[in-house]
Write an enzyme that holds these catalytic residues in place. Structure first.
Site, short mmCIF file in Angstrom:
data_model
loop_
_atom_site.label_atom_id
_atom_site.label_comp_id
_atom_site.label_asym_id
_atom_site.label_seq_id
_atom_site.Cartn_x
_atom_site.Cartn_y
_atom_site.Cartn_z
NE ARG A 1 61.35 7.90 42.92
CZ ARG A 1 61.85 8.33 41.75
NH1 ARG A 1 62.95 9.09 41.75
NH2 ARG A 1 61.26 8.03 40.62
CB SER B 1 55.61 4.43 43.26
OG SER B 1 55.33 4.75 41.92
CD GLU C 1 58.94 6.16 45.38
OE1 GLU C 1 58.57 7.19 44.78
OE2 GLU C 1 59.32 5.13 44.79
#
Length: 323
Positions: free
Chosen positions: A187, A237, A313
């Site tokens: 990520r 998310s 995130e």
């Protein structure tokens, strides 16, 4: 992409464009949470040449922020200083198969559209993109992934512009060639902060039957609809999993959030989704401040309960609104 805000006398001198340049544009309609203040100016370039000319002519003191489809983003209530650039429309959504295993797509193409285009051309290995909300440019910035795959796994090359309008290109991890290599982690990407991604080349894993690939995508979509609040005002998310994929005994953010008693937790108009507790939702009247405060409350409770410090995130950007 600098923290400084332009003085009011800079924005009236913006360069001429062929696309659209909207001063004081509200950004909430451009984000999936439907929250946030205005941009000093919003630029919707007509094409790469329009974007290049604008960046080269723009006063370097004016900050620039690229915006995808706003699927993984909280724009703060005070808005974003300077110029927000959004790559949207038919041109920026173009996708083209290059051969039986690779395709090229502009950064404004939706991840789902790329997966479907790959399927239509019998290219396997890009089905996972159907589970990622947003556009290809945004997915590149966060090395988005799901169902065991990440964007870096399929990246051959990417093209874009730096803040000064100079063209740049990078090759995907481990790919041959003279271009500098783009580096990714879970990520995260080490690409320059001022890079505006405009086009990517992606490589599938092989050739397959278009109908079978499309059926796999439909199954992934059905699974997502059953497990995620996709009909709500939400994003992807909220927090990254503490452990990268493949880690033994991998800890999931949603399980830690659930164990901390946060499922359904509310702050103002923001709520932790009862369906999937790694998603925040706008129940109707949330502000960006509500969403961010709720996220921080979740992080604090998870830290207290399990000792794990969750990492955002969802990107948060802009000015905090002064009361």
């Amino acid at each position: 992409m600098t923290p400084t805000s332009p003085s009011p006398d800079l924005l009236p001198t913006l360069p001429d464009v062929r696309g659209k340049l909207l001063r004081g544009a509200e950004l909430a309609p451009y984000t999936w949470f439907r929250v946030g203040g205005p941009a000093d100016a919003l630029f919707l370039p007509a094409d790469e040449e329009d974007l290049e000319a604008f960046l080269k002519a723009l006063d370097p003191a004016i900050p620039v922020t690229p915006l995808g489809v706003g699927s993984n983003l909280i724009v703060r209530d005070g808005g974003i200083p300077g110029i927000v650039i959004r790559l949207m429309g038919k041109y920026w959504g173009e996708i083209e198969a290059l051969d039986g295993i690779t395709l090229t797509a502009r950064a404004g193409a939706l991840d789902l559209a790329v997966a479907k285009a790959a399927a239509a051309n019998g290219i396997t290995g890009l089905e996972f993109l159907s589970g990622i909300p947003g556009s290809l440019g945004g997915a590149t910035r966060t090395n988005a992934g799901c169902y065991g795959s990440e964007l870096r796994d399929r990246l051959v090359a990417l093209h874009g512009f730096r803040r000064d309008g100079s063209r740049v290109a990078y090759r995907g991890p481990g790919k041959p060639g003279a271009l500098p290599e783009a580096h990714f982690s879970y990520r995260h990407t080490d690409l320059p902060d001022d890079l505006i991604v405009t086009r990517l080349i992606l490589e599938g894993t092989g050739a397959g039957d278009p109908e079978a690939i499309s059926a796999d995508i439909a199954a992934l979509q059905a699974r997502r609809a059953q497990t995620q609040p996709i009909k709500e005002k939400t994003s992807g998310s909220t927090f990254a999993n503490p452990d990268p994929p493949g880690t033994p005994d991998q800890r999931s953010a949603w399980k830690l959030i659930d164990a901390a008693g946060c499922r359904g937790l509310k702050v103002g108009g923001a709520q932790v989704s009862p369906l999937h507790c790694n998603f925040l939702i706008n129940t109707g009247d949330a502000t960006a401040a509500d969403l961010e405060a709720l996220g921080e409350l979740v992080r604090a409770r998870v830290l207290e309960n399990s000792g794990v410090e969750l990492r955002w995130e969802v990107r948060r950007m802009g000015r905090v609104q002064r009361v």
